[in-house]
Design a protein around this motif. Structure first.
Motif, PDB file in Angstrom:
ATOM      1  N   LYS A  19      51.575  46.003 -98.558  1.00  0.00           N
ATOM      2  CA  LYS A  19      51.559  47.472 -98.530  1.00  0.00           C
ATOM      3  C   LYS A  19      51.032  48.066 -99.826  1.00  0.00           C
ATOM      4  CE  LYS A  19      54.901  48.937 -95.060  1.00  0.00           C
ATOM      5  NZ  LYS A  19      56.333  49.234 -94.821  1.00  0.00           N
ATOM      6  N   THR A  20      51.389  47.454-100.957  1.00  0.00           N
ATOM      7  CA  THR A  20      50.928  47.976-102.250  1.00  0.00           C
ATOM      8  C   THR A  20      50.168  46.881-102.995  1.00  0.00           C
ATOM      9  OG1 THR A  20      52.876  47.229-103.481  1.00  0.00           O
ATOM     10  CG2 THR A  20      53.034  49.390-102.406  1.00  0.00           C
ATOM     11  N   VAL A  21      49.392  47.306-103.990  1.00  0.00           N
ATOM     12  CA  VAL A  21      48.639  46.351-104.812  1.00  0.00           C
ATOM     13  C   VAL A  21      49.612  45.414-105.530  1.00  0.00           C
ATOM     14  CG1 VAL A  21      47.085  46.110-106.797  1.00  0.00           C
ATOM     15  CG2 VAL A  21      46.676  47.901-105.112  1.00  0.00           C
ATOM     16  N   GLN A  22      50.726  45.977-106.016  1.00  0.00           N
ATOM     17  CA  GLN A  22      51.721  45.171-106.739  1.00  0.00           C
ATOM     18  C   GLN A  22      52.287  44.061-105.847  1.00  0.00           C
ATOM     19  OE1 GLN A  22      55.276  47.195-107.937  1.00  0.00           O
ATOM     20  NE2 GLN A  22      55.861  45.615-109.407  1.00  0.00           N
ATOM     21  N   GLN A  23      52.655  44.422-104.610  1.00  0.00           N
ATOM     22  CA  GLN A  23      53.198  43.425-103.683  1.00  0.00           C
ATOM     23  C   GLN A  23      52.149  42.363-103.353  1.00  0.00           C
ATOM     24  OE1 GLN A  23      54.774  45.438-100.220  1.00  0.00           O
ATOM     25  NE2 GLN A  23      56.631  46.078-101.277  1.00  0.00           N
TER      26      GLN A  23
ATOM     27  N   TYR B  97      58.538  40.612 -97.946  1.00  0.00           N
ATOM     28  CA  TYR B  97      58.085  41.875 -97.357  1.00  0.00           C
ATOM     29  C   TYR B  97      56.861  41.595 -96.500  1.00  0.00           C
ATOM     30  CZ  TYR B  97      56.097  41.446-102.091  1.00  0.00           C
ATOM     31  OH  TYR B  97      55.579  40.958-103.251  1.00  0.00           O
ATOM     32  N   PRO B  98      56.494  42.562 -95.621  1.00  0.00           N
ATOM     33  CA  PRO B  98      55.368  42.294 -94.707  1.00  0.00           C
ATOM     34  C   PRO B  98      54.027  42.203 -95.438  1.00  0.00           C
ATOM     35  CG  PRO B  98      56.372  44.460 -94.270  1.00  0.00           C
ATOM     36  CD  PRO B  98      57.088  43.871 -95.427  1.00  0.00           C
ATOM     37  N   PHE B  99      53.192  41.302 -94.994  1.00  0.00           N
ATOM     38  CA  PHE B  99      51.830  41.199 -95.544  1.00  0.00           C
ATOM     39  C   PHE B  99      50.934  40.518 -94.519  1.00  0.00           C
ATOM     40  CE2 PHE B  99      54.150  37.409 -96.843  1.00  0.00           C
ATOM     41  CZ  PHE B  99      53.268  36.386 -96.566  1.00  0.00           C
ATOM     42  N   GLU B 100      49.628  40.739 -94.666  1.00  0.00           N
ATOM     43  CA  GLU B 100      48.637  40.054 -93.823  1.00  0.00           C
ATOM     44  C   GLU B 100      48.080  38.889 -94.634  1.00  0.00           C
ATOM     45  OE1 GLU B 100      45.660  42.667 -91.823  1.00  0.00           O
ATOM     46  OE2 GLU B 100      46.781  44.243 -92.857  1.00  0.00           O
ATOM     47  N   LEU B 101      47.813  37.779 -93.946  1.00  0.00           N
ATOM     48  CA  LEU B 101      47.337  36.579 -94.639  1.00  0.00           C
ATOM     49  C   LEU B 101      46.277  35.882 -93.794  1.00  0.00           C
ATOM     50  CD1 LEU B 101      48.083  34.714 -97.150  1.00  0.00           C
ATOM     51  CD2 LEU B 101      49.514  33.450 -95.565  1.00  0.00           C
ATOM     52  N   VAL B 102      45.157  35.539 -94.424  1.00  0.00           N
ATOM     53  CA  VAL B 102      44.125  34.735 -93.752  1.00  0.00           C
ATOM     54  C   VAL B 102      43.886  33.504 -94.617  1.00  0.00           C
ATOM     55  CG1 VAL B 102      41.775  34.671 -92.823  1.00  0.00           C
ATOM     56  CG2 VAL B 102      43.040  36.833 -92.818  1.00  0.00           C
ATOM     57  N   LEU B 103      44.003  32.317 -94.000  1.00  0.00           N
ATOM     58  CA  LEU B 103      43.828  31.056 -94.728  1.00  0.00           C
ATOM     59  C   LEU B 103      42.553  30.363 -94.250  1.00  0.00           C
ATOM     60  CD1 LEU B 103      47.501  29.792 -94.295  1.00  0.00           C
ATOM     61  CD2 LEU B 103      46.533  30.679 -96.404  1.00  0.00           C
TER      62      LEU B 103
ATOM     63  N   ILE C  90      36.860  40.531 -91.889  1.00  0.00           N
ATOM     64  CA  ILE C  90      38.218  40.721 -92.429  1.00  0.00           C
ATOM     65  C   ILE C  90      38.296  42.143 -92.965  1.00  0.00           C
ATOM     66  CG2 ILE C  90      39.858  39.960 -94.197  1.00  0.00           C
ATOM     67  CD1 ILE C  90      38.617  37.163 -93.962  1.00  0.00           C
ATOM     68  N   GLY C  91      39.429  42.807 -92.704  1.00  0.00           N
ATOM     69  CA  GLY C  91      39.621  44.212 -93.099  1.00  0.00           C
ATOM     70  C   GLY C  91      39.321  44.489 -94.554  1.00  0.00           C
ATOM     71  N   GLN C  92      39.150  45.763 -94.844  1.00  0.00           N
ATOM     72  CA  GLN C  92      38.859  46.191 -96.219  1.00  0.00           C
ATOM     73  C   GLN C  92      40.092  45.989 -97.102  1.00  0.00           C
ATOM     74  OE1 GLN C  92      35.700  47.228 -97.344  1.00  0.00           O
ATOM     75  NE2 GLN C  92      35.288  46.324 -95.351  1.00  0.00           N
ATOM     76  N   ASP C  93      39.916  46.232 -98.400  1.00  0.00           N
ATOM     77  CA  ASP C  93      40.985  46.065 -99.399  1.00  0.00           C
ATOM     78  C   ASP C  93      41.447  44.598 -99.396  1.00  0.00           C
ATOM     79  OD1 ASP C  93      40.778  48.833 -99.711  1.00  0.00           O
ATOM     80  OD2 ASP C  93      42.286  49.191 -98.172  1.00  0.00           O
ATOM     81  N   GLY C  94      42.707  44.395 -99.692  1.00  0.00           N
ATOM     82  CA  GLY C  94      43.195  43.020 -99.760  1.00  0.00           C
ATOM     83  C   GLY C  94      42.642  42.307-100.979  1.00  0.00           C
TER      84      GLY C  94
END
Length: 257
Positions: A224-228, A207-213, A175-179
């Protein structure tokens, strides 16, 4: 008293059951004698499935977990199913489940992966798309892995793979970095993974986001941002305790409508 005598399973659907409760299944004497005459083939026709939280016991089922009894009626010639919907926190690996794991160690050709169960799962370096002895995947301790259980039973160490039966990644792998990784109950995960889940559809309009369940109760999210990202996390965590109306109200405030 309920544990000793037993009560009809159908009368308990939607009610709380406790470990040891005996749930009686309806007897069908006519059908049973017909099955004896027609042999084992007929017995399979209306087979009743005994789902998570229950085990067969004499003339019925015995609850092994605390939770609400659920029932899916028979359809299309198959039998129905009973199961216990519990707010279980500890994940038990099941073959075919997609989970999010954390790489904890490298030992020879294997990675050890924490999947939130009672023991670590193993993952071969060859269980990635395009991996060979010369072309090893770049997996480090601490990486998050999205994989699937190839082996999961009480007698063997659980084994993960990051490829499907035709050797393709199909969205699995590192799974990608950050998140942000967080944990919810297994009941909420099942709800979020249901087709056309309202919660996911409503969130995707924010707003757009990536999600892994992961079926093991872990969720990874990245906006896109830490806040979102944190807003999505807070809403998903709160879904456990909010009604659909409260959720819609919270989302309306966020989107400014």
């Amino acid at each position: 008293a309920m544990a000793a005598r037993g009560v009809p399973a159908e009368a308990c659907v939607g009610q709380l059951v406790l470990p040891g409760d005996v749930l009686l299944l309806p007897a069908h004497p006519d059908e049973d004698s017909e099955r004896l005459r027609l042999g084992a083939g007929a017995a399979r026709r209306g087979r009743l499935l005994c789902g998570p939280g229950l085990r067969r016991s004499g003339a019925g089922l015995m609850a092994t977990k605390c939770g609400l009894l659920r029932h899916r009626p028979a359809g299309g010639g198959g039998g129905g199913a009973f199961w216990v919907d519990s707010q279980q926190k500890r994940y038990v690996p099941v073959k075919g489940d997609h989970v999010i794991g954390i790489v904890t160690a490298k030992t020879g050709d294997l990675f050890k992966v924490d999947v939130g169960g009672s023991e670590l799962a193993s993952l071969s370096y060859l269980a990635f798309e395009g991996a060979t002895k010369r072309n090893r995947p770049n997996v480090q301790v601490g990486d998050l892995i999205y994989g699937q259980f190839l082996v999961a039973n009480k007698d063997m160490e659980p084994e993960l793979v990051c490829i499907d039966s035709s050797g393709r990644a199909s969205g699995m792998g590192i799974i990608g970095q950050d998140g942000f990784l967080f944990k919810v109950s297994l009941g909420l995960i099942r709800k979020l993974l249901a087709p056309k889940c309202e919660i996911i559809q409503e969130l995707s309009q924010l707003y757009p986001f990536e999600l892994v369940l992961g079926m093991n109760g872990r969720i990874w999210v990245k906006a896109k941002t830490v806040q979102q990202t944190l807003i999505i996390v807070n809403i998903l965590e709160a879904c456990e305790y909010m009604t659909a109306e409260q959720r819609k109200e919270a989302l309306a405030k966020l989107s400014g409508t």
